[in-house]
Design an enzyme around this catalytic site. Structure first.
Site, mmCIF file in Angstrom:
data_model
loop_
_atom_site.group_PDB
_atom_site.id
_atom_site.type_symbol
_atom_site.label_atom_id
_atom_site.label_comp_id
_atom_site.label_asym_id
_atom_site.label_seq_id
_atom_site.Cartn_x
_atom_site.Cartn_y
_atom_site.Cartn_z
ATOM 1 N N SER A 144 -1.324 -7.757 3.193
ATOM 2 C CA SER A 144 -0.682 -7.564 1.680
ATOM 3 C C SER A 144 0.499 -8.391 1.594
ATOM 4 O O SER A 144 1.289 -8.664 2.541
ATOM 5 C CB SER A 144 -0.520 -6.075 1.079
ATOM 6 O OG SER A 144 -0.013 -6.340 0.000
ATOM 7 N N TYR A 157 2.238 2.376 2.398
ATOM 8 C CA TYR A 157 1.504 1.371 2.405
ATOM 9 C C TYR A 157 2.198 0.026 3.063
ATOM 10 O O TYR A 157 1.371 -0.550 3.790
ATOM 11 C CB TYR A 157 1.569 1.096 0.919
ATOM 12 C CG TYR A 157 0.329 -0.192 0.619
ATOM 13 C CD1 TYR A 157 -0.894 -0.085 0.726
ATOM 14 C CD2 TYR A 157 0.843 -1.352 0.079
ATOM 15 C CE1 TYR A 157 -1.809 -1.151 0.371
ATOM 16 C CE2 TYR A 157 0.002 -2.360 -0.011
ATOM 17 C CZ TYR A 157 -0.977 -2.213 0.021
ATOM 18 O OH TYR A 157 -2.070 -3.128 -0.269
#
Length: 281
Positions: A144, A157
């Site tokens: 990401s 995350y």
């Protein structure tokens, strides 16, 4: 790898979003698609769409990719029914707990790491022998833009996506003298449902998740064809990549200001409680 005709492509998180688009696009390109997800109903929809595009063999399996033995069994099933895998797309992931460190439940860290990181390890290790046997293949691990820098309320995350980055970059070096290509993907704001379960999910989606998943998938496929090892694309990805070049204090101030409206006042109110309850020297 330039041609995907009759290549076996394994895709995790294929029930929706980018995972579904990977499945459909590789089916259009003539691949034999093996797809997984925990959402049985939506995965069945994806499989039906794949079969409508291609008359070739395909495989759909409801699978908890965080369960190591189940992943190993799935790799064996793919080999038996479709043949050795050529490409693995580690796409599946969850958005995390969406809370600052002092609020985040420790169990959430374990869950996020298990799904976003350890599942990538399990899938890669289960299928890599098949790619090496073929002497041809590609490993695509989806990190990401939050695997490039830390952002508030996303520590679990970010930790998982930084871990995917480290794992993948190491694998790139280890396989440098083999015919297996390794690709690390850092998507920006792709319009998926990854944030739907978080407290501010709808607001986060409206503000940041803008890029069409099919665009992202086609960027990755172009990257596989060209051998591009790191891919960064999607809404605000250029900005976030630029921020990684700034001094850390400046970057942190910018991110704190930019994402301030995502903060939960209740969570941050606890900081005031701590400061007023602590004795001053």
């Amino acid at each position: 790898m330039k041609d995907f005709t009759d290549k076996v492509v394994v895709i995790t998180g294929a029930a929706s979003g980018m995972g579904r688009e990977y499945a459909l696009e590789f089916a259009r390109l003539g691949a034999l698609v093996a797809i997984t997800d925990v959402n049985a109903e939506q995965l069945a929809e994806t499989h039906k769409m794949v079969k409508a595009i291609s008359g070739k063999s395909s495989l759909s399996e409801v699978l908890d990719i965080a369960a190591e033995e189940s992943v190993t069994d799935f790799a064996g099933k793919v080999k038996r029914e479709l043949g050795n895998a050529h490409i693995i797309i580690n796409n599946a992931g969850i958005g995390g707990g969406g809370a600052p460190v002092w609020v985040q439940d420790n169990a959430q860290y374990h869950t996020t790491m298990q799904v976003n990181f350890f599942a990538v390890v399990y899938i890669t290790k289960a299928f890599l022998p098949q790619l090496l046997t073929n002497q041809e293949g590609a490993v695509v691990n989806v990190s990401s833009v939050f695997g490039l820098l830390g952002t508030p309320g996303t520590s679990d995350y970010c930790a998982s996506k930084f871990a995917v980055r480290g794992f993948t970059e190491s694998l790139m070096v280890e396989l440098a003298d083999t015919p297996i290509s390794v690709h690390l993907v850092h998507p920006g704001g792709i319009k998926t449902n990854i944030a739907k379960h978080s407290k501010n999910g709808a607001e986060f989606e409206e503000k940041y998740l803008k890029t069409d998943p099919l665009f992202a998938v086609r960027e990755v496929i172009k990257g596989i064809k060209s051998g591009k090892q790191r891919m960064i694309f999607g809404y605000q990805s250029s900005l976030l990549r630029f921020l990684t070049l700034l001094p850390l204090k400046l970057r942190n101030r910018i991110l704190h200001r930019e994402m301030g409206d995502m903060r939960d006042p209740e969570h941050y109110g606890l900081l005031d409680q701590y400061s007023t309850s602590s004795p001053r020297s």
